[in-house]
Scaffold this active site. Structure first.
Site, mmCIF file in Angstrom:
data_model
loop_
_atom_site.group_PDB
_atom_site.id
_atom_site.type_symbol
_atom_site.label_atom_id
_atom_site.label_comp_id
_atom_site.label_asym_id
_atom_site.label_seq_id
_atom_site.Cartn_x
_atom_site.Cartn_y
_atom_site.Cartn_z
ATOM 1 N N GLU A 234 2.780 5.040 -3.918
ATOM 2 C CA GLU A 234 2.792 5.994 -5.065
ATOM 3 C C GLU A 234 4.087 6.780 -5.125
ATOM 4 O OE1 GLU A 234 0.211 5.669 -2.849
ATOM 5 O OE2 GLU A 234 -0.774 4.305 -4.239
ATOM 6 N N ASP B 71 0.858 -1.197 0.000
ATOM 7 C CA ASP B 71 0.000 0.000 0.000
ATOM 8 C C ASP B 71 0.893 1.246 0.000
ATOM 9 O OD1 ASP B 71 -2.278 1.591 0.253
ATOM 10 O OD2 ASP B 71 -2.418 1.332 2.438
ATOM 11 N N ASP C 79 -8.839 3.369 -2.780
ATOM 12 C CA ASP C 79 -9.914 3.773 -1.875
ATOM 13 C C ASP C 79 -11.158 4.268 -2.600
ATOM 14 O OD1 ASP C 79 -8.067 3.084 -0.031
ATOM 15 O OD2 ASP C 79 -7.602 5.121 0.606
HETATM 16 O O1 MIG Z 1 -4.083 6.068 4.463
HETATM 17 O O2 MIG Z 1 -3.678 0.817 5.641
HETATM 18 O O3 MIG Z 1 -5.865 2.104 0.239
HETATM 19 O O4 MIG Z 1 -6.826 -0.129 1.603
HETATM 20 O O5 MIG Z 1 -6.889 0.014 4.408
HETATM 21 C C1 MIG Z 1 -4.812 4.883 4.465
HETATM 22 C C2 MIG Z 1 -4.851 1.558 5.771
HETATM 23 C C3 MIG Z 1 -3.859 3.744 4.231
HETATM 24 C C4 MIG Z 1 -4.966 2.967 2.271
HETATM 25 C C5 MIG Z 1 -5.397 1.758 1.517
HETATM 26 C C6 MIG Z 1 -6.432 1.029 2.305
HETATM 27 C C7 MIG Z 1 -5.888 0.642 3.649
HETATM 28 C C8 MIG Z 1 -5.432 1.904 4.401
HETATM 29 N N1 MIG Z 1 -4.456 2.621 3.590
#
Ligand code: MIG
Length: 789
Positions: free
Chosen positions: A447, A444, A518
């Site tokens: 980017e 996650d 998201d």
């Molecule tokens: O700023 O890890 O897209 O799936 O549950 C949020 C917490 C960070 C973004 C991800 C989401 C995940 C969440 N993350």
């Protein structure tokens, strides 16, 4: 005809044109030749590289051949037709006038394409019969509307977001629009299937606002600079292999042209031709890679929620699935399992015995996947931080200090995945999780996302040898993290790695599955999920899914039911939601919701062997698992913009309900006989029908004459699959064939021939015969049954 004014060299595979300063007009560089290369006879690479630019992946070998057409001592007769067409296309005048035009042309050809350049280096690509496919636009470009400083200030004061001058391009490729184009692909963008008339940016972006269709959302988490152009008589793709910020104006600024621009870097793009969309995808994935065969269990149902935060909670969750007779193969653990959000650690208070938990769950048929973010906590004594600092593994400021920003762990540093040493180091950490029974890794925030403003463009990634700036690395950061994770897991587990990533670049499919980030529990996002997944598939990323039920905001029972139905064949099949939103596991609502949810989980599980066959096909050809109707009915314009139906392979058609309150929907069935999955009614296609769709029904149709391999009902996917195969046969008068792939579903032994390919044949009397096209895996089915409809 006058001769081409620039010096050029034509060899077997490539043509180099030395046009000095003229080139800088198009490519931002001078002093380098423009190279046109025949990667194959249907794929051309057009580039002018000067800098030692950073190739994230290997460049292709050149296997196509180029021959001169003009100027040439012995001009072949056929050239004249193409020449006339070229002149028309370049000048926009009818061919009779074109003879007065004095443009010089250099023309050469592969077996399937003719390539011409005029004296200003405008490029024209025709098929060998002379039909223009794609040509540089030579007219005047529209001037962008510009606002004064004062106007911008006023707009901002009223709260408008004004992007003035943000997307400055250093160079641009501009192609004529013939007026019949439909555009697909571009990875993960908001909106509908056809991208004509919109403009997009490639800059991996984490924006938590609800992702609405263009123009507000020009970029999401993924940058896949590839699109497919479907025209009346042809189809081609363009892959712009530049990972700086790029822009794609798909006929937004003008109806006369479309254009591709880059903020920096070099001109480097591929023209990919084919007879069909499938051919173009095949050729594109031949360049960028294909998704390798996954482990079988990854095709099952995944349950996730940001907030599962103790061993007991995860165990109870698993038991709830079992007690409610709900199929489930995977539970995901979000950031709360870590010790203070430190990657590659486990909170021992909340998860005192993670190994024990994973063993217990695996005995019940459920596996664990853990999240890993790139942001590494700044903390002396923490092994990741200490080792990384000691070995200079983190990104730096221009002054050479370690660059810090803030993410979940607080002050954080960012691993330099452009370095193979760092990737190996990162990958080797997966052992800590694999040793505790973790079966896959979810990447996650890659980017990369950060809380204290975005990473500045001049952050330095030292790399293996040549340092790169963030502006060059940004769009491939997630790709390289996924690569590190894939290679690490392969090494530490010996299994086919299961990786999920949020950020991607072209080629990420080789290493990872992806989810669309998201989304929200809103109907528009359910509706959008279909074109989103279909365009990702056409962009070479087949193993994808959206958060079922929606991530942000609160789902409703009806929305959840419709989402599980719409996703029941989504390659990545995961329900996930945000910490502060309402829980959305299937039992959180009423009895009806639970029953409907169960029905579709069970339906999915029956079709796992068919999905696995599609993955096998994909690994050979790049064909996505779920496909827009246009991929199989390219001559039927009615399906070019079909946004709310999809095909699974070529023989199952799904038409989900995506509107609140709807209990009936129009369904377009393309030509042929379609069998209603629920009623077994046979319907002649080539028309719209109205289908009743009460809350428990997602309309599904099977093409008559299809054989579909299914399993008996299971709630968990065993390694190696079920022992019995049931061939669902939807009868027709003609004989039917089907090839079915089988292996152990876990490791790489298939690469050594340990797999079976069954060839099923049903004759017109309905008799089944089976032969083996390949036999190398010694666990053959105990039984193969035929079930005819
Ligand atoms: O700023 O890890 O897209 O799936 O549950 C949020 C917490 C960070 C973004 C991800 C989401 C995940 C969440 N993350």
């Amino acid at each position: 005809m006058s001769t081409f004014p620039w010096k050029y060299e034509l060899s077997d595979h490539s043509c180099s044109i030395y046009a000095g300063d003229l080139l800088s007009k198009y490519t931002n560089v001078s002093g380098t030749p423009l190279q046109i290369e025949a990667v194959t006879d249907t794929t051309l690479r057009i580039h002018a590289r000067t800098l030692e630019s950073f190739a994230v992946e290997q460049r292709p070998k050149l296997t196509g051949t180029l021959t001169a057409v003009s100027p040439s001592d012995d001009l072949p007769q056929e050239k004249t037709a193409c020449d006339a067409a070229l002149r028309t296309a370049f000048t926009g005048t009818a061919s009779s006038d074109a003879s007065q035009n004095n443009q010089s042309l250099l023309t050469f050809a592969t077996k399937t394409l003719q390539i011409s350049l005029d004296d200003e280096l405008h490029l024209q690509i025709c098929s060998v019969d002379g039909t223009p496919l794609c040509s540089d636009y030579t007219g005047k470009l529209q001037e962008a509307e510009s606002l004064t400083e004062e106007e911008i200030e006023q707009m901002r004061q009223e709260g408008h977001v004004v992007h003035a001058g943000d997307d400055a391009c250093r160079f641009q490729i501009t192609k004529s629009l013939y007026g019949d184009e439909v555009f697909y692909g571009l990875g993960d963008k908001t909106g509908f299937l056809n991208k004509m008339g919109y403009d997009y940016t490639m800059w991996n972006t984490d924006n938590p606002d609800p992702h609405v269709e263009n123009p507000t959302f020009k970029a999401l988490y993924k940058s896949i600079p590839f699109f497919i152009t479907l025209r009346k008589d042809c189809v081609y793709g363009i892959f712009f292999d530049n990972h700086y910020k790029t822009s794609f104006d798909m006929g937004y600024s003008s109806t006369d042209y479309y254009s591709i621009g880059a903020a920096d870097g070099e001109l480097d793009y591929y023209f990919i031709y084919g007879d069909t969309i499938a051919d173009v995808i095949k050729n594109y994935t031949a360049l960028t890679g294909r998704c390798p065969l996954p482990q079988l269990w990854t095709l099952g149902y995944h349950q996730s929620r940001w907030g599962y935060s103790s061993q007991q909670e995860v165990l109870e969750l698993a038991e709830n699935f079992i007690n409610n007779d709900l199929p489930c193969d995977v539970i995901h653990m979000d950031i709360d399992y870590m010790d203070n959000y430190k990657v590659f650690t486990v909170d021992k208070n909340k998860f005192p015995d993670l190994s024990g938990l994973s063993n217990t769950l695996q005995d019940k048929g459920i596996r664990l996947v853990t999240i890993i973010d790139p942001g590494t906590k700044v903390e002396k004594g923490y092994h990741m931080y200490d080792e990384g600092v000691r070995n200079h593994y983190f990104a730096q400021t221009p002054e050479g200090d370690i660059y810090e920003n803030v993410v979940w762990p607080g002050d954080s540093v960012f691993p330099d995945y452009t370095s193979s040493t760092v990737r190996n180091w990162w990958g080797s950490q997966t052992k800590l999780l694999v040793d505790q029974g973790i079966s896959g890794i979810w990447n996650d925030m890659n980017e990369p996302a950060s809380f204290r403003g975005p990473l500045p463009e001049n952050v330095v990634f030292p790399g293996d040898d040549i340092p790169r700036l963030h502006k060059e690395v940004h769009n491939v950061y997630g790709h390289l993290m996924a690569k590190a994770t894939y290679e690490g897991l392969k090494e530490t587990s010996g299994k086919r790695p299961f990786v999920i990533t949020r950020a991607c670049y072209s080629g990420s499919q080789k290493y990872s599955t992806a989810w669309t980030g998201d989304n929200q529990s809103i109907w528009t996002h359910l509706k959008m999920s279909i074109p989103q997944l279909l365009n990702l598939g056409m962009s070479g990323m087949p193993f994808v899914g959206t958060d079922i039920g929606g991530f942000g905001s609160n789902t409703t029972p009806e929305l959840l039911c419709r989402w599980i139905q719409a996703s029941c064949f989504a390659p990545l099949f995961r329900n996930h939601c945000a910490k502060f939103s309402r829980c959305q596991e299937p039992w959180q609502f009423d009895r009806q919701t639970l029953d409907i949810y169960r029905t579709y989980l069970k339906l999915r599980y029956r079709f796992i062997p068919y999905l696995y066959d599609l993955f096998y096909e994909e690994s050979q050809t790049g064909m996505p698992i779920i496909r827009p109707l246009v991929m199989h009915y390219q001559n039927d314009p009615e399906v070019y913009e079909c946004n709310d139906e999809y095909l699974v392979g070529d023989r199952i058609l799904v038409a989900p309900v995506t509107d609140q309150g709807a209990h009936v929907r129009p369904v377009y069935l393309p030509e042929g006989i379609w069998v209603d999955y629920w009623t077994k009614e046979r319907i002649e296609g080539g028309k719209y029908i109205l289908r009743d769709a009460p809350l428990d029904i997602c309309p599904i149709y099977i093409k008559a004459g299809s054989i579909i391999p299914t399993w008996p009902q299971l709630n968990h996917i065993p390694d190696g699959g079920a022992k019995e195969l049931i061939l669902e046969y939807y009868t027709s008068d003609a004989p039917a064939e089907y090839c079915h792939y089988q292996d152990n579903g876990t490791d790489f032994s298939y690469e050594n021939g340990e797999y079976n390919i069954y060839h099923f044949h049903i004759d017109s009397d309905g008799h089944l015969t089976t032969s083996m096209d390949h036999q190398g895996y010694d666990h053959l089915y105990d039984a193969v049954r035929l079930s005819a409809h």
